[in-house]
Each structure stands twice: as C-alpha cells, then as structure tokens.
Write an enzyme that holds these catalytic residues in place. Structure first.
Site, PDB file in Angstrom:
ATOM      1  N   ARG A   1       0.840  -1.204   0.000  1.00 15.22           N
ATOM      2  CA  ARG A   1       0.000   0.000   0.000  1.00 15.22           C
ATOM      3  C   ARG A   1       0.867   1.242   0.000  1.00 15.22           C
ATOM      4  O   ARG A   1       1.847   1.323   0.741  1.00 15.22           O
ATOM      5  CB  ARG A   1      -0.913  -0.002   1.230  1.00 15.22           C
ATOM      6  CG  ARG A   1      -1.840  -1.211   1.222  1.00 15.22           C
ATOM      7  CD  ARG A   1      -2.851  -1.205   2.344  1.00 15.22           C
ATOM      8  NE  ARG A   1      -3.645  -2.430   2.274  1.00 15.22           N
ATOM      9  CZ  ARG A   1      -4.608  -2.744   3.137  1.00 15.22           C
ATOM     10  NH1 ARG A   1      -4.899  -1.917   4.141  1.00 15.22           N
ATOM     11  NH2 ARG A   1      -5.278  -3.867   2.989  1.00 15.22           N
TER      12      ARG A   1
ATOM     13  N   ARG B   1       0.730  -6.907  12.332  1.00 17.66           N
ATOM     14  CA  ARG B   1       0.149  -6.345  13.554  1.00 17.66           C
ATOM     15  C   ARG B   1      -0.027  -7.416  14.625  1.00 17.66           C
ATOM     16  O   ARG B   1       0.052  -7.115  15.823  1.00 17.66           O
ATOM     17  CB  ARG B   1      -1.186  -5.666  13.231  1.00 17.66           C
ATOM     18  CG  ARG B   1      -0.976  -4.390  12.425  1.00 17.66           C
ATOM     19  CD  ARG B   1      -2.248  -3.576  12.248  1.00 17.66           C
ATOM     20  NE  ARG B   1      -1.982  -2.380  11.450  1.00 17.66           N
ATOM     21  CZ  ARG B   1      -2.895  -1.467  11.126  1.00 17.66           C
ATOM     22  NH1 ARG B   1      -4.163  -1.621  11.527  1.00 17.66           N
ATOM     23  NH2 ARG B   1      -2.572  -0.405  10.414  1.00 17.66           N
TER      24      ARG B   1
ATOM     25  N   GLU C   1      -6.744  -1.682  15.260  1.00 18.75           N
ATOM     26  CA  GLU C   1      -7.312  -2.597  14.276  1.00 18.75           C
ATOM     27  C   GLU C   1      -6.312  -3.685  13.873  1.00 18.75           C
ATOM     28  O   GLU C   1      -5.171  -3.401  13.521  1.00 18.75           O
ATOM     29  CB  GLU C   1      -7.713  -1.801  13.029  1.00 18.75           C
ATOM     30  CG  GLU C   1      -8.240  -2.683  11.921  1.00 18.75           C
ATOM     31  CD  GLU C   1      -8.431  -1.909  10.608  1.00 18.75           C
ATOM     32  OE1 GLU C   1      -8.561  -0.676  10.651  1.00 18.75           O
ATOM     33  OE2 GLU C   1      -8.446  -2.562   9.548  1.00 18.75           O
TER      34      GLU C   1
ATOM     35  N   ARG D   1       2.078   0.546  10.274  1.00 17.85           N
ATOM     36  CA  ARG D   1       1.648   1.000   8.949  1.00 17.85           C
ATOM     37  C   ARG D   1       2.837   0.959   7.994  1.00 17.85           C
ATOM     38  O   ARG D   1       3.659   1.867   7.965  1.00 17.85           O
ATOM     39  CB  ARG D   1       1.077   2.422   9.046  1.00 17.85           C
ATOM     40  CG  ARG D   1       0.318   2.899   7.821  1.00 17.85           C
ATOM     41  CD  ARG D   1      -0.335   4.256   8.060  1.00 17.85           C
ATOM     42  NE  ARG D   1      -1.307   4.195   9.148  1.00 17.85           N
ATOM     43  CZ  ARG D   1      -2.573   3.814   9.005  1.00 17.85           C
ATOM     44  NH1 ARG D   1      -3.028   3.496   7.817  1.00 17.85           N
ATOM     45  NH2 ARG D   1      -3.383   3.767  10.045  1.00 17.85           N
TER      46      ARG D   1
ATOM     47  N   SER E   1     -10.385  -6.532   9.682  1.00 17.46           N
ATOM     48  CA  SER E   1     -11.574  -5.820   9.244  1.00 17.46           C
ATOM     49  C   SER E   1     -12.388  -6.820   8.426  1.00 17.46           C
ATOM     50  O   SER E   1     -11.894  -7.361   7.446  1.00 17.46           O
ATOM     51  CB  SER E   1     -11.154  -4.622   8.383  1.00 17.46           C
ATOM     52  OG  SER E   1     -12.250  -3.785   8.138  1.00 17.46           O
TER      53      SER E   1
END
Length: 424
Positions: free
Chosen positions: A262, A391, A349, A277, A352
């Site tokens: 990303r 994560r 998070e 991130r 999801s």
RNA sequence: GGAGAGAUGGCUGAGUGGUCGAAAGCGCUCCCCUGCUAAGGGAGUAAGGGCUAAUACCCCUUCGAGGGUUCGAAUCCCUCUCUCUCCGCCA
C-alpha cells in the site's frame, strides 16, 4: 456497484442511504442523464433492428436474383444515423457507468449512525488488558533491543515504512502465518489458495479499489500495467469473476496468505514509526462466496473465525461495528477487530471483516444458478483479515513482554518455533 | 528471445460474406417407452442489456479483445492479448 435498476426506480432512497456515509448523490442529475440514456437506447436499438431487417431483405432479394438497387437506396442513410445514435448512446452509458462505479455501497440498516471512528459501536470484548507491573515497552523498543527489528537497515534499502526482521522474530511472524492458515484450514473449513501478487486493472475494478482509489496502489510501468495487490481480497475474490456457480458449489470459503502493498498516500503523519503501517506487510485473508440470503450470517461466522485466532493467541481484543461514516467504500457492513497494544495503551485494528453483498459481484459478474428458476443471479462476497500478521506480531510482542525485554511465545506457536518458549 | 499453430455455446467440434446465436455429437432437463437396469424415441437447453408490473412477449448486443471494409461479418483486412508445439534461456 449499486443495481442500476434500483438507482432509476428509487434514486432518492439511494441518496438518503448514502447520505448516512456523508456521501452526496445528486439523484436529479443522475435521473436526467438516465432519461437521456433511455431515449437514446430505444432509438438506437430501433435503428439496429431496421438495419438487420433490411440486410435480410437484401440478402433474400439477391438470392432470388432480383434487383437490389432500390433496397440499397432505401437504407442509404441508415448507417450514418445509426453511427450517430450509437456514439451518443455510448457516451451517455460511459458517463452513467462512471457515476455508478464511483458510488459507494448501500449501508445495511444495522450499521450505526456516525461520522468517524469515534462513533463506532463496541459489540463485544474478549480478555483483559494485563496490568503490567513495569512500564510497557512498545514493539519498536523491544524489537530493536533484541536486535531483531531493524528499521534503519530497511530504510537504507527501501526508505521509510519498511522493516528488516531477523532471527527468531522473523520466524515468529512466519509461525503466526502458518498457525493462522492451519487453523482456518483444519478447524474452519477454508480452502487454501496461492494467488498472484500482481494483478491487472480489471481485477481491482471488480473488488472496487479502482477506479476511485488508484493513489493507494503501487503500479508497474510495464506496457500493460500491473498493480501490486493491497490485499489478497483482490486476487481471491476475483476467482468468482465471470463465473456461474452451480447450487452445490456454494458456499465457498477461501484463505490465502499474501504480502500486501500500500502506498499509504495521505497518511503521512500517521504511525510513522514501527510495524503498524508499512508499505509491505503480511496478511492472512478470508474470503466467502455465498448466496444472497446467507451473507449476514456469513459475516458473523467470518468475524468469529478471525476472533478465534486472537483467542488462541490469548490476545485481548474487542469487536466494533463500524459506523456509517467509517464503513469502507464497497462494504454494506463491517466489523473491525481491535487488539490491545500495551505499548500504545489502546486497541488497534488487526482485522476488518466486511459484507459486500452484491456490490463486488455485480462489478465482477459473479453469479450462481438458482436451482429453482434455473437463472443466474448475483452472489454475495465477503472478506476479512484472519488476521494481519505484522500487527499480530506487534500484539504478541507487546502483550507477552517480560520485564527484561524478552518475549514469551504463545503456546500455540511453540510447535512452529521448534519448541522455543521465549525470545531473548 | 526465434519459428509455427490456434482461440466458436457446459464440453468436443462444423462453419471462408446473407435467412447463423450458430450444424452435429456429448452432457444436462422434461416427456414417452420399458417390471428394474441397460438400450431406444420426442422436446428443450448460452450470457448480458433494453422495454415492461413481469423471471411473459418483443427488440438489441455478444463466435478471444479492439478497430476497419460492407446494405449485411463467426467468416475479409489491421492491431493487440492469450493458449499450444518446437528451439534457446531460466527458478
């Protein structure tokens, strides 16, 4: 994509639903364009019909040896009129499609109101954040002092938002991935898949990352461009593209481990340090293909499958239902699973899980044959992280840290670590 | 990278300008026949879109994709993509 028929018939209802997201849909403009489409299409198809009929007449006349000159003269300008109509129709249809591809999905009525993540509703929580007797360190400090996380080295090679992992910590991430895959395959009935990490534009349009979110993606400069997948959802969900499943083929549950890429454009200030991130991270993804009636139940079970991972890892978490303003573009309903991070003293998070109902299926033409009618109808697609490996590594490190900076390995991962119990 | 062959409906496979959305076979569905099974007979069997109250008629589009020629293209021309075979190279 929202059903164009629904847009035509109930544009104002659609606008009201999308307004809950804070999205403004100009129903009036859409409907006037749609009216133009209708008249152009009816007119153009009428001309096509005339052309087909006259071509047949000419063919028949020629076979009979009759003079076809008068017939040719009669259709002389038909081709031109048709070309004009077709061009105009194509233009309007392209405009409509652009609008339709740009519209987010309709929200399920159970989605709570709200504008941002502050309005998300906690559904349940599991486990208690441990009361550490010493000051909790974050994963960066832990990893660097162990000599097993090296952000500087990664920066030298690739710049910011990358990491180099070494030794038992690198192995721990691999152990997490293996453990998650095995759990989903053996206990939750998923089929393992290995998929491409480079995909073409069409696949991303199908899952709705394109055309709207191109800036989030890495793109190659090859003649026909490839995009690096931002999630395994893209290649795995596209397994249903242009497919018509038979009744006994659904439901399908796929799991895939892939790296994800990303660009993180627009998140410059956010989580600049650490593993949270990154431009490149590992994730285990769950994807369901189900018939329409079953998708809400499937969302619950998919979310439960992701939760099982955290429970087996003994990581405290909570499940939140995303509010109207926070649900992603293509989803009709989403649960986020947030894991407790002692280093940040908050829930973050880690998964999801979304029901896309027929939104992606319509873009992909993903269908099943209804055994009662024999007709194809759109399936529903769902996906969720099961879970994000990077994560999860952070969560294991921070929740299992000892006072001396060593890290206890969860029991379920020890078989994947050659029996190792502590990383020190 | 070089040389050649090909891409048609769920599958196999005909079809080189006209009534072809497309022969035939297989598969599938329904019906008939048959004590059961096997064999046999008949009918049906693509997708997307428009119109519509309609999953009824009717109409349009689609024979790898995109463009072109033509009154008319699965069929002719151009470009591209993909697949297969052989050679080279490579994990």
């Amino acid at each position: 994509m929202i059903d164009p028929k629904l847009l035509r018939q109930s544009a104002t209802d659609v606008a009201a639903n999308l307004a809950r997201r804070g999205y403004e849909f100009d129903a009036g403009a859409y409907l006037s364009l749609e009216e133009r489409r209708k008249s152009l299409q009816v007119e153009t198809e009428q001309l096509q019909s005339e052309r087909n009929a006259s071509a047949k007449r000419i063919g028949a006349a020629k076979a009979e040896g009759e003079d076809i000159e008068p017939l040719l003269a009669a259709v002389k300008d038909l081709g031109d009129r048709l070309a004009v109509g077709e061009t105009a129709l194509q233009k309007v249809q392209a405009e409509l499609r652009d609008i339709e591809l740009d519209l987010p999905n309709l929200l399920d009525q159970s989605v709570p109101d709200g504008t941002d993540e502050c309005d998300n509703a906690e559904v349940r929580s599991w486990g208690e954040p441990a009361a550490l007797v010493f000051n909790a360190r974050d994963h960066i400090e832990l990893g660097e002092s162990l000599g097993m996380l090296d952000f500087e080295a990664a920066s030298k090679i690739s710049g910011s938002r990358f990491v180099v992992m070494k030794g038992p910590l690198a192995r721990l991430q691999r152990a997490l991935i293996q453990f998650m895959l095995d759990t989903h395959i053996e206990e939750h009935g998923y089929e393992e898949t290995y998929v491409p990490y480079l995909v073409q534009e069409q696949a991303l349009v199908g899952t709705s990352q394109l055309p709207k979110f191109e800036e989030d993606l890495f793109k190659t400069e090859t003649e026909t461009p490839f995009y690096l997948i931002p999630t395994a959802e893209v290649p795995v969900t596209n397994l249903a593209r242009d497919a018509i499943f038979e009744a006994d083929e659904l439901p399908k549950q796929y799991v895939a481990h892939t790296p994800c890429f990303r660009s993180e454009a627009g998140s410059y200030g956010k989580d600049t340090r650490g593993l949270i991130r990154q431009h490149q991270f590992e994730k285990v993804e769950l994807v369901h293909f189900v018939i329409a009636d079953d998708s809400m139940a499937a969302l619950e079970s998919l979310t439960g499958h992701a939760e099982t991972i955290l429970q087996k890892l003994q990581l405290p978490y909570r499940v939140v239902a995303l509010c109207a303003g926070d649900v992603g573009f293509g989803a009709t309903k989403t649960y986020d699973i947030e894991v407790w991070l002692p280093g940040q003293q908050k829930y973050r998070e880690i998964s999801s899980c979304s029901n896309y109902n027929d939104f992606q299926a319509r873009r992909m033409q993903a269908r099943r044959r209804n055994p009662a009618s024999g007709k194809p109808e759109l399936i529903h697609t769902l996906n969720g992280s099961g879970v994000a490996a990077g994560r999860a590594l952070v969560a294991v490190m921070e929740n299992n840290q000892n006072n001396d900076g060593s890290i206890r390995i969860p029991a379920v991962l020890q078989p994947y670590m050659g029996g190792l119990q502590v990383i020190a």
